[in-house]
Structures are given as structure tokens and as C-alpha cells.
Write a protein that holds these residues in place. Sequence first.
Motif, PDB file in Angstrom:
ATOM      1  N   ARG A 193      32.253 -25.732 -80.690  1.00  0.00           N
ATOM      2  CA  ARG A 193      33.170 -26.534 -80.880  1.00  0.00           C
ATOM      3  C   ARG A 193      34.460 -27.475 -79.658  1.00  0.00           C
ATOM      4  N   ASP A 194      34.310 -26.261 -79.046  1.00  0.00           N
ATOM      5  CA  ASP A 194      35.651 -25.881 -78.337  1.00  0.00           C
ATOM      6  C   ASP A 194      34.719 -27.701 -77.182  1.00  0.00           C
ATOM      7  N   ASN A 195      33.915 -26.995 -76.842  1.00  0.00           N
ATOM      8  CA  ASN A 195      32.952 -28.138 -75.950  1.00  0.00           C
ATOM      9  C   ASN A 195      33.362 -29.648 -75.899  1.00  0.00           C
ATOM     10  N   LEU A 196      32.698 -29.740 -77.690  1.00  0.00           N
ATOM     11  CA  LEU A 196      32.952 -31.252 -77.784  1.00  0.00           C
ATOM     12  C   LEU A 196      33.897 -31.775 -77.576  1.00  0.00           C
ATOM     13  N   ARG A 197      35.179 -31.016 -78.078  1.00  0.00           N
ATOM     14  CA  ARG A 197      35.954 -31.198 -78.633  1.00  0.00           C
ATOM     15  C   ARG A 197      37.151 -31.726 -77.385  1.00  0.00           C
ATOM     16  N   ALA A 198      36.681 -30.675 -76.406  1.00  0.00           N
ATOM     17  CA  ALA A 198      36.870 -30.892 -74.696  1.00  0.00           C
ATOM     18  C   ALA A 198      36.752 -32.420 -74.067  1.00  0.00           C
ATOM     19  N   GLY A 199      35.128 -32.170 -74.487  1.00  0.00           N
ATOM     20  CA  GLY A 199      34.793 -33.217 -73.829  1.00  0.00           C
ATOM     21  C   GLY A 199      35.188 -34.822 -74.436  1.00  0.00           C
ATOM     22  N   THR A 200      35.459 -34.783 -75.831  1.00  0.00           N
ATOM     23  CA  THR A 200      35.806 -36.136 -76.342  1.00  0.00           C
ATOM     24  C   THR A 200      37.165 -36.186 -75.497  1.00  0.00           C
ATOM     25  N   LEU A 201      37.873 -35.819 -75.974  1.00  0.00           N
ATOM     26  CA  LEU A 201      39.925 -35.896 -75.381  1.00  0.00           C
ATOM     27  C   LEU A 201      39.211 -36.362 -74.293  1.00  0.00           C
ATOM     28  N   VAL A 202      39.122 -36.175 -73.110  1.00  0.00           N
ATOM     29  CA  VAL A 202      38.584 -36.256 -71.916  1.00  0.00           C
ATOM     30  C   VAL A 202      38.006 -37.580 -71.855  1.00  0.00           C
ATOM     31  N   LEU A 224      33.667 -41.966 -82.853  1.00  0.00           N
ATOM     32  CA  LEU A 224      34.490 -42.681 -83.107  1.00  0.00           C
ATOM     33  C   LEU A 224      34.454 -42.290 -81.326  1.00  0.00           C
ATOM     34  N   GLU A 225      33.670 -42.454 -80.030  1.00  0.00           N
ATOM     35  CA  GLU A 225      33.741 -42.807 -78.805  1.00  0.00           C
ATOM     36  C   GLU A 225      33.189 -43.962 -78.934  1.00  0.00           C
ATOM     37  N   LYS A 226      31.911 -44.407 -79.589  1.00  0.00           N
ATOM     38  CA  LYS A 226      31.371 -45.677 -79.536  1.00  0.00           C
ATOM     39  C   LYS A 226      32.531 -46.918 -79.900  1.00  0.00           C
TER      40      LYS A 226
END
Length: 405
Positions: free
Chosen positions: A333-342, A398-400
Motif C-alpha cells: 500500500r505504501d509503495n502504491l500510494r507513493a508512486g501515485t503521489l509522485v 484517478l490517474e487516468k
Amino acid sequence: MTEAVQEVAVPETRGGKNTGADSLTAAGGKPFRWLRRHRGMAALAAVVAAALGLVVWGQLAPKGDGLPLSVHNPEPEGARAVSEILGRHGVKVTDATSFEAAMAGLADSDSPTLLLYDRDGFLDDARLLELADAAGRVVVIAPRLQTLAMLDSGIRQAGVVPESSPVLEPGCSLPDAAAAGQVTGESGFVYDGGTSCYRPAGSAAGLLAISGDGRVTVLGSTAVLSNEGLGQLGNAALAIRTLGSSADLIWYLPSVADMDTTGSPQTLDELAPDWSRFIGPWLALVALAAILWRGRRHGPLVFEPLPVVVKAVETAEGRARLYQDAHAIDRARDNLRAGTLVRLAGKLRLGPAATADEAAEAVARFLARPSHDIKQLLEEHPRTEARLVTWARELNTLEKEVSSR
């Protein structure tokens, strides 16, 4: 006959003096004459004996141990200073050297506070539950994942304090944190859930976290209680306020002697089925046949460097499989969230220093959606693997949406 007796009984005298008395005096004065003759050696022997006595006394004299956060350890990593300060403020600090001593100390008090620092994970789930049920309040120092899970306080580990934040501000409304002020954040851990204080910049997790019912307090730094760090910033104030809320404090540092060894594990012979005894000879026969088959060399070996190219998608899939095998939902979860925020910060041109809240606000303005919904999506903590997959799809959607506009 009388004259003969007198002649034997009375020693011979010369010049009116008794020669027997002279011989006794001469015999008694020999040690003194030897000391006067060898007084340098005698003084050296006395100094060596005194020094040897001091060394032996220093080795046998009681002194503190070397355990980190021990109340008897006067070294920089020890906690003798904070225990003595608590004692001067009327708090009875009981050093529990075993699980039984800790349970006995908790049973002797009406509302005791338990300090637990199990850095090596010696306590099993059953003993952790016993301690939590017997204590009125538990203060856990830098706990492991297993300890947090068994305490079931809603507090989760959320990483470490970044090196760029050696000093942390309270950043919360708790009276103890507000009164203590700044504390040391170096080499500390941050926790999410409950009420968190001392949060690094851009993080929702803090060095200090308290559960909703107030029974569990998690402190992610040993430097706040150590002898070396107690005099820095507001460490002493936070330590005294956190540990001195009740009159009795049970200070418990589990050791290897507290491990539950009542149940002996089964041996390999007991676990293996009956037919497995034939596997060994069969494998030996197969190995011998393989050696005879492939043992012949078909020519000299040729060493040729071959280029190895590993695609990025294969690396990502391999890491995802490792997370799945380890059931590391929080880490994934932390990795997915960090990648999304970046990626969101890059698409919206927020810059590398943008925080999670700033990214969420920018996405909300860009999509014309409530910021509360965006923050709730980004800060969600999936508890199951199925929810983690669904949550990852929602982040991708959300990114899309951001990219399509």
C-alpha cells in the motif's frame, strides 16, 4: 643435690646479665631487621597488594548492566536517569526481570502503567495479551509488527523518521506533547492510527501515537528515554509525562528467558510419513544415474559473455509476487500510494517537494471534486488483499482521469 637442681634451673649469666633473655630478644627482632634492610621491596609489595585489592573490589562490586533502556544501565543507551527522576516525582518504578515478575507487579497495583520494550520479539501472542489485560495502561517503545498486531489498538507502523527531520514539533492537541515541545526524531519510527503527534513534514504518521481509548501509547524512539538524549530539547518532559501518569510503573524488558518453551516441536522423523524412508535411497540412485549420464564432457567449455536484459515490468511483477507471498499489505500500500503521489505531482507540475495533502488538493481542484474524497482515497489502509487490488484500481482510475483532461 639441691645445688645441682639450682644449677640446672638457673641459666648461666655473664656479666650480671641473663643470656636467655638476650636470645629471645634477638629472635624477636629478626623480622624488624629484615624489614629495615628490605624496606624498598616491602613498600613495593604493599602498593601492589593494595592495587590488586582495588581491582578485585571493582570487579566484584555491584554495577549496572549494559542493556539498552535498562533502569540499572548508566551508559548513554541506558535509562537510569529517567527512572530516578520518576522516583523523585513519586512514581514507584519496578524493574521486572521476568514475565512472572511483570505479572506480579501488575497484580499488586490498582492502575499500573506497563513500559514494554521487546526489541527482539521474545514474547509470544499469549503473553502479550496477558500483559495488556493486566495493565491499566501500556507504553510500548519501538514495537515490532507482531506486538502492534496483538495489542489490537488500531495503531500501525508507517515507516521511519526521515533524516531531514532530526527535530520534531508536537503538531497535535495532546496536553503532554504540547507541554513538552520539540523532541528528538533521529533514528525513530512513525506510526499511524489513533491520535498521532510529532509528525515529520508531509506525513500523517507520528513518532508518538495513542489509541482511541488511551490504554496503549506507542513511542517510536528510544532516544527520548535514554540517558544521552534525556537532556535534549523536550525529551525529559515528554518521558516524565508519558510514564508518570500513574503511581506505579512496571519497567519490563523481555529477555530470552521469557520465551515460552513448554511445547516441544516435533522432530523431522515424527513429521515425515512412513513412505518417506524410501525417498533417500531412491534419490541417491537418481543422482548417481544423473552423474553417469551427464558426467561425460562433450568438449572444452567455452566462456561467452551474454547480455542480460531484465524488463522493468518483470522487476515490478517479481517484487509484487514477493509482497504477495509475504502478505505485506501495508508495504504494498505504501509503495502504491507513493508512486501515485509522485505521478500525480508530476502531471500537475507541483514539484518534487509537494506533500500528500498538497497533491490531493491539486487533484481535487483539477477534477472539480471534493478534496475530502480524494484525501480519503489516498489515505485509505486496505486490510485484505482483495481490497488492496480494488484500491489500486481506484488509484489507477484517478490517474487516468487526471491524464485525460
